[in-house]
Design a protein around this motif. Structure first.
Motif, mmCIF file in Angstrom:
data_model
loop_
_atom_site.group_PDB
_atom_site.id
_atom_site.type_symbol
_atom_site.label_atom_id
_atom_site.label_comp_id
_atom_site.label_asym_id
_atom_site.label_seq_id
_atom_site.Cartn_x
_atom_site.Cartn_y
_atom_site.Cartn_z
ATOM 1 N N MET A 52 0.825 -1.197 0.000
ATOM 2 C CA MET A 52 0.000 0.000 0.000
ATOM 3 C C MET A 52 0.869 1.261 0.000
ATOM 4 N N MET A 53 1.930 1.236 0.804
ATOM 5 C CA MET A 53 2.786 2.432 0.926
ATOM 6 C C MET A 53 3.935 2.422 -0.075
ATOM 7 N N LYS A 54 3.994 1.380 -0.918
ATOM 8 C CA LYS A 54 5.090 1.264 -1.884
ATOM 9 C C LYS A 54 6.461 1.382 -1.218
ATOM 10 N N SER A 57 12.231 -2.376 -0.855
ATOM 11 C CA SER A 57 12.867 -3.481 -0.146
ATOM 12 C C SER A 57 14.201 -3.026 0.414
ATOM 13 N N PHE A 58 14.554 -3.546 1.604
ATOM 14 C CA PHE A 58 15.879 -3.240 2.148
ATOM 15 C C PHE A 58 16.968 -3.860 1.270
ATOM 16 N N LYS A 59 16.579 -4.814 0.407
ATOM 17 C CA LYS A 59 17.568 -5.433 -0.483
ATOM 18 C C LYS A 59 17.786 -4.622 -1.753
ATOM 19 N N SER A 62 19.873 0.612 -3.750
ATOM 20 C CA SER A 62 20.023 1.963 -3.196
ATOM 21 C C SER A 62 20.030 1.935 -1.664
ATOM 22 N N VAL A 63 19.331 0.967 -1.072
ATOM 23 C CA VAL A 63 19.339 0.868 0.391
ATOM 24 C C VAL A 63 20.591 0.121 0.855
ATOM 25 N N VAL A 64 20.994 -0.902 0.089
ATOM 26 C CA VAL A 64 22.211 -1.647 0.436
ATOM 27 C C VAL A 64 23.413 -0.700 0.437
ATOM 28 N N LYS A 79 10.530 9.548 7.062
ATOM 29 C CA LYS A 79 10.695 9.959 5.661
ATOM 30 C C LYS A 79 9.401 9.613 4.970
ATOM 31 N N GLY A 80 8.727 10.576 4.352
ATOM 32 C CA GLY A 80 7.440 10.299 3.728
ATOM 33 C C GLY A 80 6.479 9.664 4.730
ATOM 34 N N LYS A 81 5.985 8.450 4.430
ATOM 35 C CA LYS A 81 5.043 7.771 5.338
ATOM 36 C C LYS A 81 5.754 6.982 6.435
ATOM 37 N N MET A 82 7.076 6.924 6.350
ATOM 38 C CA MET A 82 7.853 6.219 7.374
ATOM 39 C C MET A 82 7.834 7.028 8.660
ATOM 40 N N PRO A 83 7.307 6.408 9.775
ATOM 41 C CA PRO A 83 7.212 7.173 11.026
ATOM 42 C C PRO A 83 8.599 7.468 11.613
ATOM 43 N N ALA A 84 8.726 8.574 12.338
ATOM 44 C CA ALA A 84 9.981 8.920 13.025
ATOM 45 C C ALA A 84 10.038 8.188 14.359
ATOM 46 N N TYR A 85 11.203 7.625 14.684
ATOM 47 C CA TYR A 85 11.352 6.874 15.938
ATOM 48 C C TYR A 85 12.197 7.602 16.955
ATOM 49 N N ASN A 86 12.577 8.864 16.656
ATOM 50 C CA ASN A 86 13.327 9.645 17.623
ATOM 51 C C ASN A 86 12.472 9.824 18.884
ATOM 52 N N GLU A 96 21.112 -0.810 16.791
ATOM 53 C CA GLU A 96 20.945 -2.275 16.767
ATOM 54 C C GLU A 96 19.993 -2.700 15.655
ATOM 55 N N VAL A 97 18.916 -1.943 15.495
ATOM 56 C CA VAL A 97 17.923 -2.340 14.502
ATOM 57 C C VAL A 97 18.496 -2.142 13.086
ATOM 58 N N VAL A 98 19.317 -1.116 12.897
ATOM 59 C CA VAL A 98 19.955 -0.924 11.588
ATOM 60 C C VAL A 98 20.968 -2.059 11.338
HETATM 61 C C1 HEC Z 1 3.931 2.433 9.033
HETATM 62 C C2 HEC Z 1 4.846 1.661 8.215
HETATM 63 C C3 HEC Z 1 6.325 1.681 8.600
HETATM 64 C C4 HEC Z 1 6.882 1.258 9.770
HETATM 65 C C5 HEC Z 1 6.192 0.735 11.022
HETATM 66 C C6 HEC Z 1 8.325 1.383 9.597
HETATM 67 N N1 HEC Z 1 8.611 1.886 8.359
HETATM 68 FE FE1 HEC Z 1 10.481 2.239 7.563
HETATM 69 N N2 HEC Z 1 9.643 2.957 5.872
HETATM 70 C C7 HEC Z 1 8.285 3.061 5.613
HETATM 71 C C8 HEC Z 1 8.094 3.721 4.334
HETATM 72 C C9 HEC Z 1 6.744 4.047 3.704
HETATM 73 C C10 HEC Z 1 9.376 3.983 3.813
HETATM 74 C C11 HEC Z 1 9.719 4.681 2.483
HETATM 75 C C12 HEC Z 1 9.891 6.156 2.746
HETATM 76 C C13 HEC Z 1 10.147 6.924 1.468
HETATM 77 O O1 HEC Z 1 11.137 6.626 0.806
HETATM 78 O O2 HEC Z 1 9.334 7.800 1.183
HETATM 79 C C14 HEC Z 1 10.333 3.486 4.809
HETATM 80 C C15 HEC Z 1 11.704 3.585 4.663
HETATM 81 C C16 HEC Z 1 12.614 3.157 5.612
HETATM 82 C C17 HEC Z 1 14.035 3.289 5.492
HETATM 83 C C18 HEC Z 1 14.774 3.946 4.348
HETATM 84 C C19 HEC Z 1 15.077 3.011 3.244
HETATM 85 C C20 HEC Z 1 15.639 3.825 2.103
HETATM 86 O O3 HEC Z 1 14.935 3.939 1.106
HETATM 87 O O4 HEC Z 1 16.743 4.342 2.254
HETATM 88 C C21 HEC Z 1 14.593 2.761 6.618
HETATM 89 C C22 HEC Z 1 16.072 2.657 6.972
HETATM 90 C C23 HEC Z 1 13.517 2.321 7.446
HETATM 91 N N3 HEC Z 1 12.314 2.555 6.811
HETATM 92 C C24 HEC Z 1 13.685 1.728 8.676
HETATM 93 C C25 HEC Z 1 12.636 1.381 9.527
HETATM 94 C C26 HEC Z 1 12.831 0.865 10.850
HETATM 95 C C27 HEC Z 1 14.185 0.587 11.477
HETATM 96 C C28 HEC Z 1 11.594 0.674 11.386
HETATM 97 C C29 HEC Z 1 11.248 0.157 12.782
HETATM 98 C C30 HEC Z 1 11.885 0.814 13.912
HETATM 99 C C31 HEC Z 1 10.627 1.073 10.392
HETATM 100 N N4 HEC Z 1 11.290 1.505 9.266
HETATM 101 C C32 HEC Z 1 9.251 1.032 10.563
HETATM 102 C C33 HEC Z 1 7.263 2.615 6.442
HETATM 103 C C34 HEC Z 1 7.412 2.092 7.714
#
Ligand code: HEC
Length: 106
Positions: A52-54, A57-59, A62-64, A79-86, A96-98
């Motif tokens: 859904m969020m497109k 892949s970590f593979k 560009s991510v590797v 980043k975008g829809k990726m939530p901030a964990y700070n 550790e998670v990275v």
């Molecule tokens: C709600 C869904 C969601 C969750 C939960 C989530 N992510 Fe993401 N993540 C995303 C999305 C969507 C992107 C792509 C962001 C973009 O490129 O616009 C992303 C991208 C990333 C990237 C960047 C990859 C790149 O393109 O360079 C990393 C690193 C990452 N996530 C790590 C994590 C980690 C670590 C966690 C858990 C602590 C996590 N994510 C949890 C949705 C999620």
């Protein structure tokens, strides 16, 4: 060798061997609890949320090729829809998670 010194040396040795294993499993636990629902247990984001969020892949090459610092920054700041964990994860947990994500890229 004196018995107490030998015991201490063995404990030290065991701790040295166990430490990296522990760090890896701490990262794995965080990943499974907080990240896998979107990024998938194998990091390829083949989940309903991932599709859904497109989510890339970590593979993906560009991510590797991205630095640890950049993956850590994305995890912290979002980043975008990726939530901030700070503030939700400590700096140590994010590192550790990275490291765990790196193991998924192999
Ligand atoms: C709600 C869904 C969601 C969750 C939960 C989530 N992510 Fe993401 N993540 C995303 C999305 C969507 C992107 C792509 C962001 C973009 O490129 O616009 C992303 C991208 C990333 C990237 C960047 C990859 C790149 O393109 O360079 C990393 C690193 C990452 N996530 C790590 C994590 C980690 C670590 C966690 C858990 C602590 C996590 N994510 C949890 C949705 C999620």
């Amino acid at each position: 060798m004196n018995h107490r010194i030998r015991t201490a040396a063995l404990i030290l040795l065991a701790a040295t061997i166990a430490a990296p294993v522990f760090a890896q499993s701490a990262g794995a636990d965080t990943y499974k609890a907080k990240c896998a629902m979107c990024h998938g247990p194998d990091g390829t984001a083949a989940t309903p949320m991932g599709k859904m969020m497109k989510i890339p892949s970590f593979k993906d090459p560009s991510v590797v090729s991205a630095s640890d610092a950049s993956l850590i920054a994305t995890t912290k700041d979002g980043k975008g829809k990726m939530p901030a964990y700070n503030g939700k994860l400590t700096d140590a947990q994010i590192k550790e998670v990275v490291s765990y994500i790196r193991t998924l890229q192999k």
